[in-house]
Scaffold this motif. Structure first.
Motif, short mmCIF file in Angstrom:
data_model
loop_
_atom_site.label_atom_id
_atom_site.label_comp_id
_atom_site.label_asym_id
_atom_site.label_seq_id
_atom_site.Cartn_x
_atom_site.Cartn_y
_atom_site.Cartn_z
N GLU A 40 12.48 20.25 2.28
CA GLU A 40 11.48 20.17 1.16
C GLU A 40 11.62 18.85 0.26
N ASP A 41 10.82 18.53 -0.55
CA ASP A 41 10.58 17.02 -1.11
C ASP A 41 11.57 17.35 -2.30
N ALA A 42 12.79 16.46 -2.26
CA ALA A 42 14.07 16.58 -3.20
C ALA A 42 13.46 16.48 -4.49
N HIS A 123 20.76 15.53 1.87
CA HIS A 123 19.40 14.80 1.45
C HIS A 123 19.34 13.50 2.48
N VAL A 124 18.09 13.38 2.52
CA VAL A 124 17.61 12.39 3.70
C VAL A 124 16.72 11.45 2.95
N SER A 125 16.77 10.14 3.02
CA SER A 125 15.48 9.25 2.59
C SER A 125 14.91 8.57 3.70
N GLU A 131 12.89 5.37 11.25
CA GLU A 131 12.33 6.70 12.17
C GLU A 131 13.05 7.83 12.05
N HIS A 132 13.56 8.31 10.95
CA HIS A 132 14.23 9.73 10.97
C HIS A 132 13.43 10.86 11.82
N ASP A 138 15.44 22.87 20.37
CA ASP A 138 14.34 21.89 21.14
C ASP A 138 13.07 21.51 20.56
N LYS A 139 13.13 21.94 19.32
CA LYS A 139 11.83 21.18 18.46
C LYS A 139 12.15 19.83 17.56
N THR A 140 11.26 19.14 17.55
CA THR A 140 11.51 17.57 16.91
C THR A 140 10.28 17.63 15.81
N TYR A 141 10.83 16.95 14.63
CA TYR A 141 10.09 16.89 13.59
C TYR A 141 10.05 15.68 13.02
N ASP A 142 8.91 14.81 12.64
CA ASP A 142 9.02 13.63 12.18
C ASP A 142 9.14 13.74 10.82
N LEU A 143 10.19 13.22 10.23
CA LEU A 143 10.59 13.34 8.68
C LEU A 143 9.87 12.35 8.02
#
Length: 167
Positions: A40-42, A123-125, A131-132, A138-143
């Motif tokens: 979620e948006d922090a 928490h990730v920025s 390119e987080h 096995d699923k990939t999401y482009d953060l």
């Protein structure tokens, strides 16, 4: 005549019991909870991703080191309501890597296996240079694309199957 009415009453009572049992079973299934990984948006709390996970599910944050430009993978396992870091893989030493830790070489990468790093949230920025990406099994999401570059909060929570069906 009363014999037919008696059988009909028993049949209606039996049907009512069956319907009631089905309603109760459906209600119980609707309130059973499942564990989900939430991104979620922090700042706003807007939910960007919610995907079911189980104990042992692998969650990997993959990115390119901002200075070195080399790939990094922070690997976690879902254990209860926590994300437990199981290893960090990186291609070259640079700022922010564990310099004093016991690091091994595996398949051309440095691998660090921390003793007991347990997190209730992460928490990730996300950034275009780094390119987080978030891998959940096995699923990939482009953060970066999902967050529009805004800081996200990654955590686990429980939701009912009824909540999953709701938008």
């Amino acid at each position: 005549m009363s014999d037919g009415l008696g059988r009909r009453s028993v049949g209606l009572a039996l049907a009512s019991v069956v319907v009631l049992a089905l309603v109760l079973a459906g209600g119980a299934a609707a309130v059973q909870s499942e564990r989900v990984l939430v991104v979620e948006d922090a700042e706003t709390g807007e939910r960007l991703l919610a995907t079911p996970v189980e104990n042992g599910t692998t969650v990997t944050l993959a990115y390119n080191h901002s200075v070195e430009g080399s790939p990094v993978r922070d690997v976690y396992a879902v254990r209860g309501d926590e994300l437990v870091m199981t290893r960090m893989e990186f291609a070259s030493y640079g700022w922010g890597f564990p310099a004093q830790a016991n690091v091994t070489r595996e398949n051309g990468s440095f691998v660090y296996r921390p003793d007991d790093v347990r997190l209730s949230e992460l928490h990730v920025s996300p950034g275009g240079v780094a390119e987080h990406r978030l891998h959940v099994d096995d699923k990939t999401y482009d953060l970066v694309a999902r967050s529009d570059g805004e800081t996200v909060r990654v955590h686990l929570e429980h939701r009912t199957k009824l909540q999953r069906m709701m938008p």
